[in-house]
Design an enzyme around this catalytic site. Structure first.
Site, PDB file in Angstrom:
ATOM      1  CE  LYS A  56      -4.438   0.738   0.167  1.00  0.00           C
ATOM      2  NZ  LYS A  56      -5.581  -0.117  -0.183  1.00  0.00           N
ATOM      3  CG  ASP A  66      -7.161   3.152  -1.161  1.00  0.00           C
ATOM      4  OD1 ASP A  66      -7.504   1.970  -1.107  1.00  0.00           O
ATOM      5  OD2 ASP A  66      -7.392   3.958  -0.229  1.00  0.00           O
TER       6      ASP A  66
END
Ligand code: GLU
Length: 447
Positions: free
Chosen positions: A128, A168
């Site tokens: 991430k 995201d």
């Protein structure tokens, strides 16, 4: 080394090693609670200290992103990529651009991604990244310059077989295009290094819809297993980004009645339900024109509840699709008092531990995001497959594959989380996600 691993001892060590990272502690604790009893029954994992290894990211990259705003002033942001675990495939997970981004948030997201990506059954590891850059209110050129600067730092750490980021919060198709353009410029390679690309240069059909559609499919499976269905049920959706709007779209297609969507300023409440036509207007308002939801009250009959979240409205189902810790214990109580029977997370970790406890105590079906929102990253992995074979699958093919993957994740949760009287979806998702990664790590020896 013979005595059982305890949650308290494990968490104390983790907190000591990672001080002041409350989101990361929260995500690990939820996993530890279900996985530690399983580890104690399977000493091979304990001896190899798999959970201790799994909670330490493989690598954390942190860098400066300097860029010039439209006034010619220099701005500086913090950029990161947390490469969490590549035991079952290249690091894979989104980039988040939001003022709230810090290492704790990215470590919680990267850790969750490990289990989520494993549950998809596809060959993807977990990562991430992102920046504390807030795209709200920035011009298109500012966003472009930021993305170019960000990629100038990131490009040497990623690659189609190394690490494949995606979007995201705050990173959609536009940002992915700027990031991909810069990667291509720096490396002279046209390769599958990002997913969520536009269709013209290697993107996949259904990727935009996948997280939201997948969440509605998961809810449908969970309800079916308990003898219900979405058809005829009312639903509260929070958020109004890509995940929320596409989750709403699939709920409508499955015959449910969507009463709300929300943004950071309040909730749009449509007592008669948002139909496909209203949803198209909302998509245009939020995705194309990037305006506030309050503007929708001029487009069709609805109420805008300033400063309020959706959870006080009477409804059968709840779909938190905004951000972490948006649904608290107090909100969970409101849902319960109003007869809500099931909650399925579209966002990552949107329900607080207190809310989850309340769902458990009151037999409200609850699906954790790592299972219910895995559809997005699953279709990202299918985008990588299509890029590898240099072919594109049809929309129908991809939607069938997505549906099949969500059913399979549900089955894995039932298999590992069935406690006779009810399915514990947290336990099921955590144990099923853990086994594949843990077994790969065991196979590699001590690395
Ligand atoms: N950001 C999404 C997630 O939370 C998608 C990641 C991806 O497609 O790689 O799973």
């Amino acid at each position: 080394m013979n005595e059982d691993l305890t949650i308290e001892h494990f968490m104390a060590g983790l907190i000591k090693r990672n001080p002041n990272e409350s989101e990361f502690h929260q995500a690990v604790k939820e996993v530890a609670e279900s996985v530690i009893p399983f580890i104690n029954q399977n000493p091979k994992y304990k001896k190899a200290r798999i959970l201790e290894r799994m909670t330490e990211p493989d690598k954390v990259i942190s860098f400066r992103v300097a860029w010039e705003d439209d006034q010619g002033d220099i701005q500086i942001n913090k950029g990161y990529r947390v490469q969490f675990n590549n035991s079952i495939g290249p690091y894979k997970g989104g980039l988040r651009f939001d003022h709230s981004v810090n290492l704790s948030v990215l470590k919680f997201l990267g850790f969750e991604q490990t289990f989520k990506n494993s549950l998809t059954t596809l060959p993807i590891g977990a990562g991430k990244g992102g920046a504390d850059f807030n795209p709200k209110g920035k011009s298109d050129r500012e966003i472009m310059r930021f993305c170019q600067s960000f990629m100038t730092q990131l490009y040497q750490h990623i690659g189609p077989n190394t690490d494949v980021p995606a979007g995201d919060i705050g990173v959609g198709s536009k940002e992915i295009s700027y990031l991909f353009g810069q990667y291509k410029r720096l490396t002279h390679q046209f390769e599958s290094v990002l997913t969520g690309k536009a269709l013209e240069f290697g993107g996949s059909l259904i990727r935009t819809e996948a997280t939201g559609y997948g969440n509605a499919y998961f809810m449908e499976e969970m309800l079916k297993h308990a003898g219900h269905s979405i058809k005829g049920k009312s639903a509260l959706v929070s958020g109004s980004g890509n995940v929320a709007l596409h989750c709403a779209e699939k709920i409508i297609q499955l015959g449910g009645k969507v009463l709300t969507v929300s943004d950071s300023s309040g909730t749009l409440y449509v007592p008669d339900g948002i139909d496909q036509e209203k949803l198209m207007l909302l998509k245009d308002l939020k995705i194309n024109r990037k305006q506030r939801l309050s503007g929708a009250t001029e487009l069709f009959k609805s109420k805008y509840l300033e400063g309020q979240k959706p959870w006080s409205i009477k409804s059968d189902l709840a779909f938190p699709c905004a951000t972490q810790n948006e649904l608290t214990g107090t909100d969970a109580k409101l849902l319960f008092n109003n007869g809500c029977i099931a909650v399925s997370e579209g966002a990552n970790m949107p329900c607080t531990p207190e809310a989850i406890e309340l769902f458990k105590d009151n037999n409200i079906l609850y699906a954790p995001g790592k299972a219910s929102n895995a559809g997005g990253v699953a279709v990202s992995a299918l985008e990588m497959s299509q890029n590898s074979i240099r072919m594109s699958w049809t929309e129908q093919d991809l939607e069938e594959k997505l549906h099949g993957i969500m059913k399979n994740i549900h089955n894995q949760c039932v298999h590992h989380g069935d406690d006779k009287s009810r399915v514990d979806y947290i336990k099921g998702a955590n144990i099923a996600g853990f086994i594949k990664v843990a077994d790969a790590m065991l196979a590699y020896g001590v690395v």
